[in-house]
Design an enzyme around this catalytic site. Structure first.
Site, PDB file in Angstrom:
ATOM      1  CD1 TRP A   1      -2.541   1.644   0.222  1.00 17.45           C
ATOM      2  CD2 TRP A   1      -2.560   1.608   2.450  1.00 17.45           C
ATOM      3  NE1 TRP A   1      -3.492   2.553   0.638  1.00 17.45           N
ATOM      4  CE2 TRP A   1      -3.521   2.550   2.011  1.00 17.45           C
ATOM      5  CE3 TRP A   1      -2.397   1.417   3.819  1.00 17.45           C
ATOM      6  CZ2 TRP A   1      -4.310   3.303   2.883  1.00 17.45           C
ATOM      7  CZ3 TRP A   1      -3.183   2.151   4.686  1.00 17.45           C
ATOM      8  CH2 TRP A   1      -4.127   3.084   4.228  1.00 17.45           C
TER       9      TRP A   1
ATOM     10  CE1 TYR B   1      -4.066  -1.559  -0.683  1.00 11.72           C
ATOM     11  CE2 TYR B   1      -2.209  -3.022  -1.060  1.00 11.72           C
ATOM     12  CZ  TYR B   1      -3.276  -2.622  -0.278  1.00 11.72           C
ATOM     13  OH  TYR B   1      -3.527  -3.276   0.903  1.00 11.72           O
TER      14      TYR B   1
ATOM     15  CG  HIS C   1      -9.519  -3.888  -0.251  1.00 11.49           C
ATOM     16  ND1 HIS C   1      -8.696  -3.188  -1.089  1.00 11.49           N
ATOM     17  CD2 HIS C   1      -8.937  -3.799   0.972  1.00 11.49           C
ATOM     18  CE1 HIS C   1      -7.666  -2.694  -0.410  1.00 11.49           C
ATOM     19  NE2 HIS C   1      -7.791  -3.054   0.848  1.00 11.49           N
TER      20      HIS C   1
ATOM     21  CG  ASN D   1     -10.634  -3.991   6.141  1.00 13.28           C
ATOM     22  OD1 ASN D   1      -9.906  -3.709   7.096  1.00 13.28           O
ATOM     23  ND2 ASN D   1     -10.264  -3.805   4.879  1.00 13.28           N
TER      24      ASN D   1
ATOM     25  CE  LYS E   1       2.980   1.687   3.982  1.00 16.45           C
ATOM     26  NZ  LYS E   1       4.166   2.392   3.460  1.00 16.45           N
TER      27      LYS E   1
END
Length: 285
Positions: free
Chosen positions: A24, A52, A110, A150, A240
């Site tokens: 990300w 992204y 997502h 999520n 990340k």
């Protein structure tokens, strides 16, 4: 053996490296270099998403890494806005095309809601349709394993109400200061592997005095402590970074956090994400 050689096994038998690279905020034109650097260090798990905007770069990095494709585990995510079957099927093919790969190792929905309505309206039917598209792509051999991101317990129960395949993965915001213990236990009860994104709390945890003191006690950095914490929760950890030095130090986690210290980290609350609170996943919803 280092953490880079260790894997979890999904309920369908597919193996996932325990430590991965999150991408990300890595621009498409820089993603290939970041992926190649990570693979050279020894990473074998690369995570991206349609949202992204860097699937092309990530795919190029994978293809030009010099490591056989079957040794790399590549994940992407269906855009959160896609809540019907036909659009989902088209988007799955779009990801394969952008990545330039003939298959994806893991693909996730997502978010249970579009980002501009995160934790808002009722998208139960749309999520079931998107899930059916992932199941069909899995069946067709385009995707080796499928999951969500999520998703709270009621979102998972909605999928399970009509699913042929139980999600293999739920990728969640998990870090010291944000440990959804009930949801983690529910996922474990359904054999859904949790992947922890932002294990370093998007940097917000770096200034926490308690966490800093604990890292000093173990002789490690705060990021190393935080990555180890998520691994000891039996989650995949997806820090990340585009910085090869950080990639390397993030792998140096072969120490053990004691049970008491795990409890302290698990009970931490209230991380201030600062400017990043503007992003739905950090908004506290």
């Amino acid at each position: 053996m280092t953490i880079l050689d260790e894997t979890y096994t999904l309920s369908n038998g597919v193996e996932v490296p325990k430590l991965g690279l999150g991408t990300w905020f890595i621009d498409d034109d820089k993603a290939a270099d970041a992926v190649r650097a990570a693979v050279e260090i020894g990473y074998r798990n690369i995570d991206t998403a349609q949202a992204y905007g860097n699937e092309r770069g990530v795919g190029k990095g994978v293809r030009t890494s010099g490591v056989p494709r079957n040794e790399l585990f590549v994940s992407t995510k269906l855009a959160a806005e896609i809540k019907n079957y036909d659009q989902a099927i088209a988007a799955i093919d779009g990801s394969l095309e952008k990545l330039g790969l003939d298959r994806i190792d893991l693909m996730l929905i997502h978010s249970p809601q579009p980002w501009d309505d995160f934790r808002g309206g009722d998208y139960a039917q749309g999520n079931r349709e998107a899930w059916r598209a992932l199941e069909d792509a899995n069946q067709a051999g385009k995707i080796r394993s499928i999951g969500v991101s999520n998703f709270q317990q009621h979102d998972l129960e909605n999928i399970l109400s009509s699913a042929n395949v139980v999600p293999h993965v739920n990728q969640l915001l998990v870090h010291a200061g944000n440990t959804p213990s009930d949801l983690l236990a529910y996922c474990e009860s359904k054999q859904i592997l949790v992947e922890a994104y932002s294990p370093i709390a998007h940097g917000a945890i770096l200034q926490n005095p308690e966490v800093k003191a604990m890292a000093e006690k173990y002789g490690v950095s705060v990021p190393q402590l935080c990555i180890r914490y998520t691994l000891q929760l039996d989650a995949v950890s997806l820090p990340k970074t585009a910085n090869p030095e950080h990639m390397r130090s993030n792998t140096e986690v072969d120490f053990k956090i004691s049970g008491d210290d795990m409890d302290v980290l698990r009970d931490l609350r209230d991380v201030d994400y600062g400017e990043h609170s503007a992003f739905p996943v950090y908004s506290g919803k």
